[in-house]
Write a protein that holds these residues in place. Sequence first.
Motif, PDB file in Angstrom:
ATOM      1  N   PRO A 248       0.940  -0.999  -0.236  1.00 47.08           N
ATOM      2  CA  PRO A 248      -0.186   0.057   0.191  1.00 47.08           C
ATOM      3  C   PRO A 248       0.912   1.019  -0.343  1.00 47.08           C
ATOM      4  CG  PRO A 248      -1.305  -1.446   1.334  1.00 47.08           C
ATOM      5  CD  PRO A 248       0.249  -1.905   0.548  1.00 47.08           C
ATOM      6  N   ILE A 249       1.974   1.427   0.832  1.00 51.22           N
ATOM      7  CA  ILE A 249       2.654   2.675   0.922  1.00 51.22           C
ATOM      8  C   ILE A 249       3.186   2.553  -0.793  1.00 51.22           C
ATOM      9  CG2 ILE A 249       5.150   3.237   1.841  1.00 51.22           C
ATOM     10  CD1 ILE A 249       3.847   2.072   4.032  1.00 51.22           C
ATOM     11  N   ILE A 250       4.128   1.593  -0.892  1.00 50.91           N
ATOM     12  CA  ILE A 250       4.456   2.365  -2.632  1.00 50.91           C
ATOM     13  C   ILE A 250       3.247   2.126  -3.981  1.00 50.91           C
ATOM     14  CG2 ILE A 250       5.495   1.164  -4.786  1.00 50.91           C
ATOM     15  CD1 ILE A 250       7.464  -0.768  -2.678  1.00 50.91           C
ATOM     16  N   ALA A 251       2.477   2.186  -3.369  1.00 47.83           N
ATOM     17  CA  ALA A 251       1.031   1.747  -4.580  1.00 47.83           C
ATOM     18  C   ALA A 251       0.867   3.545  -4.032  1.00 47.83           C
ATOM     19  CB  ALA A 251      -0.100   1.629  -3.860  1.00 47.83           C
ATOM     20  N   GLN A 252       0.316   4.333  -2.787  1.00 52.18           N
ATOM     21  CA  GLN A 252       0.431   5.035  -2.524  1.00 52.18           C
ATOM     22  C   GLN A 252       1.207   6.126  -3.347  1.00 52.18           C
ATOM     23  OE1 GLN A 252      -0.553   5.849   1.280  1.00 52.18           O
ATOM     24  NE2 GLN A 252      -0.970   8.423   1.370  1.00 52.18           N
ATOM     25  N   MET A 253       2.690   5.859  -3.285  1.00 50.87           N
ATOM     26  CA  MET A 253       3.694   6.529  -3.617  1.00 50.87           C
ATOM     27  C   MET A 253       3.375   6.737  -5.379  1.00 50.87           C
ATOM     28  SD  MET A 253       6.605   5.147  -1.238  1.00 50.87           S
ATOM     29  CE  MET A 253       7.120   5.631   0.363  1.00 50.87           C
ATOM     30  N   LEU A 254       3.008   5.770  -5.781  1.00 51.53           N
ATOM     31  CA  LEU A 254       2.869   6.003  -7.332  1.00 51.53           C
ATOM     32  C   LEU A 254       1.318   6.884  -8.485  1.00 51.53           C
ATOM     33  CD1 LEU A 254       4.072   2.197  -7.712  1.00 51.53           C
ATOM     34  CD2 LEU A 254       5.220   3.837  -8.489  1.00 51.53           C
ATOM     35  N   ILE A 255       1.122   6.520  -7.084  1.00 52.45           N
ATOM     36  CA  ILE A 255      -1.053   6.619  -6.853  1.00 52.45           C
ATOM     37  C   ILE A 255      -0.259   8.578  -7.455  1.00 52.45           C
ATOM     38  CG2 ILE A 255      -2.813   7.532  -6.710  1.00 52.45           C
ATOM     39  CD1 ILE A 255      -2.421   5.403  -8.270  1.00 52.45           C
ATOM     40  N   LEU A 256       0.172   9.016  -6.792  1.00 54.49           N
ATOM     41  CA  LEU A 256       0.911  10.536  -6.023  1.00 54.49           C
ATOM     42  C   LEU A 256       1.610  11.344  -7.363  1.00 54.49           C
ATOM     43  CD1 LEU A 256       1.699  11.087  -2.657  1.00 54.49           C
ATOM     44  CD2 LEU A 256      -0.318  11.123  -3.628  1.00 54.49           C
ATOM     45  N   CYS A 257       1.958  10.344  -7.823  1.00 58.11           N
ATOM     46  CA  CYS A 257       3.540  10.396  -9.023  1.00 58.11           C
ATOM     47  C   CYS A 257       1.725  10.492 -10.576  1.00 58.11           C
ATOM     48  CB  CYS A 257       3.933   9.498  -9.710  1.00 58.11           C
ATOM     49  SG  CYS A 257       5.525   9.245  -8.390  1.00 58.11           S
ATOM     50  N   LEU A 258       0.719   9.443 -10.358  1.00 59.29           N
ATOM     51  CA  LEU A 258       0.000   9.753 -11.776  1.00 59.29           C
ATOM     52  C   LEU A 258      -0.558  10.993 -11.212  1.00 59.29           C
ATOM     53  CD1 LEU A 258      -1.622   6.254 -11.528  1.00 59.29           C
ATOM     54  CD2 LEU A 258       0.200   7.512 -13.140  1.00 59.29           C
ATOM     55  N   VAL A 259      -0.930  11.466 -10.020  1.00 53.13           N
ATOM     56  CA  VAL A 259      -1.574  12.768  -9.521  1.00 53.13           C
ATOM     57  C   VAL A 259      -0.778  14.025 -10.228  1.00 53.13           C
ATOM     58  CG1 VAL A 259      -1.763  14.713  -8.256  1.00 53.13           C
ATOM     59  CG2 VAL A 259      -2.424  12.179  -7.538  1.00 53.13           C
ATOM     60  N   SER A 260       0.705  14.333  -9.848  1.00 51.69           N
ATOM     61  CA  SER A 260       1.728  15.047 -11.037  1.00 51.69           C
ATOM     62  C   SER A 260       1.315  14.426 -12.630  1.00 51.69           C
ATOM     63  CB  SER A 260       2.974  14.940 -10.207  1.00 51.69           C
ATOM     64  OG  SER A 260       3.895  16.006 -11.447  1.00 51.69           O
ATOM     65  N   ILE A 261       0.847  13.416 -12.995  1.00 51.06           N
ATOM     66  CA  ILE A 261       1.119  13.741 -14.272  1.00 51.06           C
ATOM     67  C   ILE A 261      -0.255  14.002 -14.756  1.00 51.06           C
ATOM     68  CG2 ILE A 261       0.499  11.708 -16.425  1.00 51.06           C
ATOM     69  CD1 ILE A 261       2.266  10.287 -14.785  1.00 51.06           C
ATOM     70  N   CYS A 262      -1.308  14.208 -14.082  1.00 50.83           N
ATOM     71  CA  CYS A 262      -2.244  14.006 -14.281  1.00 50.83           C
ATOM     72  C   CYS A 262      -3.058  15.974 -14.106  1.00 50.83           C
ATOM     73  CB  CYS A 262      -3.833  14.036 -13.343  1.00 50.83           C
ATOM     74  SG  CYS A 262      -5.493  13.855 -13.986  1.00 50.83           S
ATOM     75  N   LEU A 263      -2.105  16.157 -13.336  1.00 56.05           N
ATOM     76  CA  LEU A 263      -2.453  17.364 -13.109  1.00 56.05           C
ATOM     77  C   LEU A 263      -1.746  18.157 -13.904  1.00 56.05           C
ATOM     78  CD1 LEU A 263      -2.387  18.426  -9.503  1.00 56.05           C
ATOM     79  CD2 LEU A 263      -4.287  18.634 -11.071  1.00 56.05           C
ATOM     80  N   GLY A 264      -0.940  17.805 -14.983  1.00 58.20           N
ATOM     81  CA  GLY A 264      -0.016  18.599 -15.793  1.00 58.20           C
ATOM     82  C   GLY A 264       1.145  19.192 -15.294  1.00 58.20           C
ATOM     83  N   GLU A 265       1.615  18.760 -13.829  1.00 55.04           N
ATOM     84  CA  GLU A 265       2.989  19.835 -13.651  1.00 55.04           C
ATOM     85  C   GLU A 265       3.936  19.612 -14.515  1.00 55.04           C
ATOM     86  OE1 GLU A 265       0.880  19.385  -8.766  1.00 55.04           O
ATOM     87  OE2 GLU A 265       2.523  18.027  -9.508  1.00 55.04           O
ATOM     88  N   ARG A 266       4.243  21.400 -14.216  1.00 50.02           N
ATOM     89  CA  ARG A 266       5.908  20.775 -15.289  1.00 50.02           C
ATOM     90  C   ARG A 266       7.467  20.927 -13.834  1.00 50.02           C
ATOM     91  NH1 ARG A 266       3.064  23.842 -20.150  1.00 50.02           N
ATOM     92  NH2 ARG A 266       1.009  22.524 -19.753  1.00 50.02           N
ATOM     93  N   GLU A 267       6.912  20.797 -12.814  1.00 53.79           N
ATOM     94  CA  GLU A 267       8.064  21.272 -12.673  1.00 53.79           C
ATOM     95  C   GLU A 267       9.189  20.283 -11.533  1.00 53.79           C
ATOM     96  OE1 GLU A 267       7.225  25.329 -10.125  1.00 53.79           O
ATOM     97  OE2 GLU A 267       7.060  26.767 -12.198  1.00 53.79           O
TER      98      GLU A 267
END
Length: 519
Positions: A248-267
């Motif tokens: 669950p912890i690793i899954a949570q980290m990867l999901i938060l990476c997807l949040v950055s992908i979804c928002l289109g963050e560039r920094e």
Amino acid sequence: SRSPASSTCATPVSIKITMPETPSDHVVPKIEEIEDEHVDIKPPPFESALPTQPPIKRGRGRPRKHPIPAPEAKSKGGRTKTGCLTCRWRKKKCDEAKPVCNNCIRNSFICEGYPERVFWRPGRQVQPRASPGSCTIPTINVDVNCDLPFLIDGVETPQDRHLLDHFVYDVSRVLTLINDETNPFQELILPIAVQHRGLMHSLLCLSGAHLARKDREPKFKIAQAYHLDQALRILRAETNGRRVANGPIIAQMLILCLVSICLGEREGQYRPHLNAARGILYQLQTDTPFGRFLFEFFMYHDVANSITCLDRRPIQYMEDFCLPGFILQPGAGALLGVLDGLFGYISKITILRDAVREHKRKRICVNYEMLSTAVAIDSEIRMWVPPQHPDRDRYIAALLYRQSTWVYLYRTIQPSQPGPKIRRAVEEGLTFMQMLPENSATQSILLMPLFMLGCAAFEPSQRPLITDRFKSLYEYSGLGNVVAAHEAVGKVWQLMDAGDENAWDWETILHNMGYDFLV
């Protein structure tokens, strides 16, 4: 009585009545004359002035020397009203144990508890007392407005339920090659998120980010920020500065990476989560479907990240890292390139690009060792065969990945100028892309090959089709990194048209633009 001399003149006489000290059957008042004159006192009637008392009857025989004392009244201070209702109804002594008295337990009675203490209240606030024959019901303080516990931690409001539905029916279908009931986000991630509050907040944060990107409504942005804060709080509390590796912890980290992908963050907002997952990935148990999916999902984004960054290199080329046994085995994974071994060639090309970049910085030509490495990679790419069935869309997508990998190699070792080979390679790649339906699940993995083909499109005639594919890909997925990738490709086209030899090095171009995102 009167004297004879006073018979001719009536003189008022004052009368004083003196009561006897001892009672008797016949009392005769004593009349005396007093000298005070002009005092008119009317004596009260004899019968009403003196109360009659019955005679005292004495007992027979000789009187007692020591008479029997009168019985004393019982003291009422021994009874209390603080006992339980059952003991008071039974008129038994209560030991007043809480919450139930021991007397009731010892005698097999149901203890009705203790009455509520009633304090004095003035006026009409006093409650009416129950009638003697009525049954006394114990008063129980129950807050009828108390909230029931939530069935699923994290899903607490109707908006949270809407976010969860959006994740299941929309977001999860644009993240992998599988968009049916066997989708790993629905089959593997969601059941664990039901039992893990932090992972559930991460999924709802991802869903809120996706809705905020598409609908632009403030409520979705607020919901995304709230669930992100809750997910980070739980993640910090669980790790607490330690490298704790569990699914669950690793899954949570990867999901938060997807949040950055979804928002289109560039920094580079994804970096802390991806770095943390990389640090504990070697502890992940890959003998379960959940562990294998997490490993494949991480490896895909780790290799893709090295394509757009100067300081990120694939984890599989670290000295202390070993690939698990299930890698390089034919099978249908959730993504392309990891299980079939194609990403191994991409990682080798990334290492080769570092060496070429260093030589060009020193103004040194490409040596034979680099050319030999490139030829060996080229031979491996040509021998690679997609493990998917030819009749499926995944087979076409695998051919597209192989084509873009060869383009990646060509742009690394050959001069940055147009030519027939690169023009043909890009044309074939675009042909494979057009063969894939725009509503197919393969759209979820097309950004990386589309980005590499776009960075090699020297011919202006190829660019409108690439632009259209960027737009259709964004309409399908709604992921913000599609827009960032399109902008980066547009910058590379400007350098190509200007004849800049550095147009091949899009990693440096992105760095100069201040862009750091995942494809």
